[in-house]
Design an enzyme around this catalytic site. Structure first.
Site, PDB file in Angstrom:
ATOM      1  N   LYS A   5       4.504 -15.103  -6.322  1.00 40.56           N
ATOM      2  CA  LYS A   5       5.276 -14.424  -5.277  1.00 40.56           C
ATOM      3  C   LYS A   5       5.040 -15.155  -3.955  1.00 40.56           C
ATOM      4  O   LYS A   5       3.906 -15.268  -3.498  1.00 40.56           O
ATOM      5  CB  LYS A   5       4.830 -12.957  -5.158  1.00 40.56           C
ATOM      6  CG  LYS A   5       5.390 -12.221  -3.944  1.00 40.56           C
ATOM      7  CD  LYS A   5       4.967 -10.737  -3.925  1.00 40.56           C
ATOM      8  CE  LYS A   5       5.405 -10.045  -2.632  1.00 40.56           C
ATOM      9  NZ  LYS A   5       4.983  -8.632  -2.544  1.00 40.56           N
TER      10      LYS A   5
ATOM     11  N   LYS B 263       8.449  -1.430   7.133  1.00 38.12           N
ATOM     12  CA  LYS B 263       7.031  -1.063   7.194  1.00 38.12           C
ATOM     13  C   LYS B 263       6.715  -0.498   8.569  1.00 38.12           C
ATOM     14  O   LYS B 263       7.459  -0.742   9.531  1.00 38.12           O
ATOM     15  CB  LYS B 263       6.171  -2.320   6.968  1.00 38.12           C
ATOM     16  CG  LYS B 263       6.120  -2.803   5.530  1.00 38.12           C
ATOM     17  CD  LYS B 263       5.132  -3.951   5.388  1.00 38.12           C
ATOM     18  CE  LYS B 263       5.135  -4.538   3.991  1.00 38.12           C
ATOM     19  NZ  LYS B 263       4.573  -3.647   2.966  1.00 38.12           N
TER      20      LYS B 263
ATOM     21  N   ASP C 131       1.841 -12.385   2.346  1.00 37.40           N
ATOM     22  CA  ASP C 131       2.578 -12.049   1.128  1.00 37.40           C
ATOM     23  C   ASP C 131       3.048 -13.291   0.353  1.00 37.40           C
ATOM     24  O   ASP C 131       3.674 -13.172  -0.693  1.00 37.40           O
ATOM     25  CB  ASP C 131       3.769 -11.154   1.503  1.00 37.40           C
ATOM     26  CG  ASP C 131       3.980 -10.042   0.502  1.00 37.40           C
ATOM     27  OD1 ASP C 131       3.072  -9.781  -0.300  1.00 37.40           O
ATOM     28  OD2 ASP C 131       5.086  -9.451   0.513  1.00 37.40           O
TER      29      ASP C 131
ATOM     30  N   ARG D 267       8.443  -7.640  -6.752  1.00 36.93           N
ATOM     31  CA  ARG D 267       8.759  -7.540  -8.188  1.00 36.93           C
ATOM     32  C   ARG D 267      10.178  -8.017  -8.472  1.00 36.93           C
ATOM     33  O   ARG D 267      10.460  -8.494  -9.560  1.00 36.93           O
ATOM     34  CB  ARG D 267       8.514  -6.109  -8.673  1.00 36.93           C
ATOM     35  CG  ARG D 267       9.359  -5.064  -8.023  1.00 36.93           C
ATOM     36  CD  ARG D 267       8.794  -3.667  -8.199  1.00 36.93           C
ATOM     37  NE  ARG D 267       7.641  -3.409  -7.344  1.00 36.93           N
ATOM     38  CZ  ARG D 267       6.944  -2.288  -7.349  1.00 36.93           C
ATOM     39  NH1 ARG D 267       7.254  -1.314  -8.165  1.00 36.93           N
ATOM     40  NH2 ARG D 267       5.913  -2.132  -6.527  1.00 36.93           N
TER      41      ARG D 267
HETATM   42  N1  BES Z   1       3.493  -7.003   0.032  1.00 36.64           N
HETATM   43  C1  BES Z   1       3.368  -5.640  -0.221  1.00 36.64           C
HETATM   44  C2  BES Z   1       2.021  -5.239  -0.844  1.00 36.64           C
HETATM   45  C3  BES Z   1       0.800  -5.470  -0.002  1.00 36.64           C
HETATM   46  C4  BES Z   1       0.262  -4.440   0.757  1.00 36.64           C
HETATM   47  C5  BES Z   1       0.158  -6.681  -0.024  1.00 36.64           C
HETATM   48  C6  BES Z   1      -0.869  -4.669   1.506  1.00 36.64           C
HETATM   49  C7  BES Z   1      -0.980  -6.896   0.733  1.00 36.64           C
HETATM   50  C8  BES Z   1      -1.490  -5.891   1.486  1.00 36.64           C
HETATM   51  C9  BES Z   1       4.467  -5.182  -1.175  1.00 36.64           C
HETATM   52  O1  BES Z   1       5.663  -5.866  -1.086  1.00 36.64           O
HETATM   53  C10 BES Z   1       4.742  -3.748  -0.849  1.00 36.64           C
HETATM   54  O2  BES Z   1       5.171  -3.478   0.229  1.00 36.64           O
HETATM   55  N2  BES Z   1       4.470  -2.869  -1.807  1.00 36.64           N
HETATM   56  C11 BES Z   1       4.669  -1.477  -1.651  1.00 36.64           C
HETATM   57  C12 BES Z   1       5.400  -0.994  -2.872  1.00 36.64           C
HETATM   58  C13 BES Z   1       5.962   0.376  -2.747  1.00 36.64           C
HETATM   59  C14 BES Z   1       7.100   0.398  -1.764  1.00 36.64           C
HETATM   60  C15 BES Z   1       6.448   0.804  -4.099  1.00 36.64           C
HETATM   61  C16 BES Z   1       3.321  -0.800  -1.532  1.00 36.64           C
HETATM   62  O3  BES Z   1       2.353  -1.262  -2.119  1.00 36.64           O
HETATM   63  O4  BES Z   1       3.226   0.195  -0.798  1.00 36.64           O
HETATM   64 ZN    ZN Z   2       5.553  -7.838  -0.451  1.00 40.27          ZN
HETATM   65 ZN    ZN Z   3       7.015  -5.142   0.390  1.00 38.30          ZN
END
Ligand code: BES
Ligand code: ZN
Ligand code: ZN
Length: 478
Positions: free
Chosen positions: A241, A253, A264, A327
């Site tokens: 990724k 966010k 990321d 994903r």
């Molecule tokens: N890149 C983030 C995950 C992440 C969070 C990486 C903190 C490193 C530190 C990912 O794309 C994301 O935002 N995931 C969400 C998924 C949710 C919306 C289902 C998450 O983990 O909250």
């Molecule tokens: Zn992400």
């Molecule tokens: Zn994300």
């Protein structure tokens, strides 16, 4: 900083890592005790031209951390020529542990500092008392230096600001690494993604002013001159990724949640580090790396919650949260890999995929998921050898219900956050062909890839997670 192997040398300071004073003479013991030094973990004491560093156990990770602490101390000192005995009394360090402790521990990211930190230190590792041959030690040194420079390169990439490192920068970096390492490199842009129905990956990057890039690197083991061509031991495919920034998209966010989301791209960046060291470890496998380099932004052209995306393999996805973008990118990259690479033996993907992973396993541990217990065991062994921490999370028969959609095949984000590192992996599982199910593992590196504090021999910011783990896996005996 330069590290050399010597049998004799002139030095300013001697670095001694020790557990207790047993081997010292009475008068020296007295001096050490008087200084308050008790050889406790992390204790550092400078006495004359000797720097004493305490350690609890002479285990690999302890050695690395001790040398990391020592070099951080010495960086601030005037000493330029530092001597380390590879063997002292009955104890011989592993050269790799010293080198990793020193080079990974002294890393600093100063690209954006107006005052750069210079490191002119010279390290002399005295091998005169070693039981190993000079030639073998020199080979081990070269290999360690290469691996550390790959890890530090990944740290530099991940730490670089999103305005300076975007998908095309990642493509240029991949080309540079390919050129230096004699790898094949193919780059595909958005036109290719659109025409070839990589709609999930394409949608995520659509609102960004930076064009998405699908990057494919290939390494083939070369035959040492004069020897008969050996067939590769097998074919390993790595998928990463590479979100050069993740603002969450329209499911934006929070201000706080967005800080550090340059991290990321850690999965794809780790693959660049791994590919950069395959020649150095003399890798006997053929290795393909597929990087999904994309920026997740907002704008009039952004993909939205409620959109339905059809991925390359025909699976339809109901978008319920544009922040679950990784994903989507990985889904199409996994499809690309399985369509374009024949006779895959192993397929791993790496991603900072879920915040839940950090909640579940803590900040220092990557989650590993998949259907093959034997493969997981091999990863556990590589974890022990490399010092990179992994934890295994289980699938079960009930969790797949959570990614079902009422109007498409699957949702990209579940209504409950419960088990969301696992449900994210189950989402990816939908893009793994039946014949490859047992060949696949998913690595969620959201915890250890990037922390806003230093730990052990890892610096503030990017760590280069997964590089040493996978290089170790690629060198396994069985
Ligand atoms: N890149 C983030 C995950 C992440 C969070 C990486 C903190 C490193 C530190 C990912 O794309 C994301 O935002 N995931 C969400 C998924 C949710 C919306 C289902 C998450 O983990 O909250
Ligand atoms: Zn992400
Ligand atoms: Zn994300």
């Amino acid at each position: 900083m330069k590290i050399e192997l010597v049998e004799d040398c002139k030095y300013d300071i001697e670095l001694i890592v020790l557990k207790n004073f047993k081997s010292f003479q009475k008068s020296e013991k007295k001096i050490l005790k008087k200084s308050g030094f008790e050889a406790k973990e992390n204790q550092i004491e400078l006495i004359g031209s000797r720097l004493f560093v305490g350690i609890e156990k002479f285990k690999n990770e302890d050695i690395k951390i001790a040398f990391a602490n020592a070099i951080k101390f010495l960086k601030k000192s005037k000493f330029e020529k530092i001597k380390i005995d590879l063997a002292r009394e009955n104890q011989e360090y592993k050269l790799e542990d010293i080198v990793q402790g020193l080079l990974l521990g002294s890393y600093e990211f100063d690209k954006y500092k107006s005052k750069k930190s210079e490191n002119k230190k010279r390290i002399f590792i005295d091998i005169s008392k070693s039981a190993k041959s000079k030639e073998n030690l020199q080979v081990a040194l070269e290999k360690s230096l290469n691996i550390c420079s790959s890890v530090n390169m990944v740290r530099d990439i991940v730490n670089t600001a999103p305005e300076d490192f975007y998908p095309k920068t990642m493509a240029s970096k991949a080309k540079e690494i390919a050129k230096n390492n004699n790898l094949e490199c193919k780059i595909y842009g958005e036109e290719y993604l659109k025409i070839n129905n990589y709609n999930a990956m394409y949608a995520v990057g659509r609102a960004s002013r930076h064009e998405s890039q699908l990057i494919h690197l290939n390494y083939k083991p070369s035959n040492p001159a004069g020897t008969r061509r050996k067939n590769p031991k097998g074919k390993i495919v790595l998928v990463g990724k590479g979100l050069t920034y993740d603002c969450g998209g329209l499911s934006l966010k929070s201000g706080e949640g967005m800080v550090s989301m340059k991290c990321d791209k850690s999965g794809a960046s780790a693959l660049l580090g791994i590919m950069n060291s395959l020649n150095a470890i003399n890798c006997e496998y053929e290795v393909d790396a597929i990087l999904g380099a994309v920026e997740n932004m907002i704008g009039g052209d952004a993909y939205k919650p409620d959109d339905i995306l059809k991925a390359k393999n025909g699976v339809t996805i109901e978008v319920r949260n544009t922040d679950a973008e990784g994903r989507l990118v990985l889904a199409d990259c996994l499809c690309y890999a399985q369509e374009n690479i024949k006779d895959i033996d192993t397929i791993f993907d790496f991603a900072t995929l879920t915040g839940a992973c950090i909640i579940g396993l803590g900040e220092y541990t990557s989650a590993v998921l998949g259907h093959n217990e034997k493969l997981k065991k091999q990863i556990k062994q590589a974890s022990k050898k490399s010092g990179e921490l992994v934890g295994f999370l289980p699938f079960n028969r009930y969790l797949p219900n959570m990614i079902k959609s009422e109007i498409a095949d699957i949702v990209n984000s579940t209504s409950s956050k419960a088990g969301s590192t696992i449900t994210a992996a189950l989402f990816l599982d939908k893009f793994i062909k039946k014949e490859n199910k047992k060949k696949w593992l998913h690595f969620d590196i959201a915890g250890p890839a990037y922390r806003e504090k230093s730990w052990g021999y890892n610096p503030y910011g990017a760590t280069g997670a997964a590089v040493r783990l996978i290089l170790e896996f690629l060198q396994r005996e069985k």
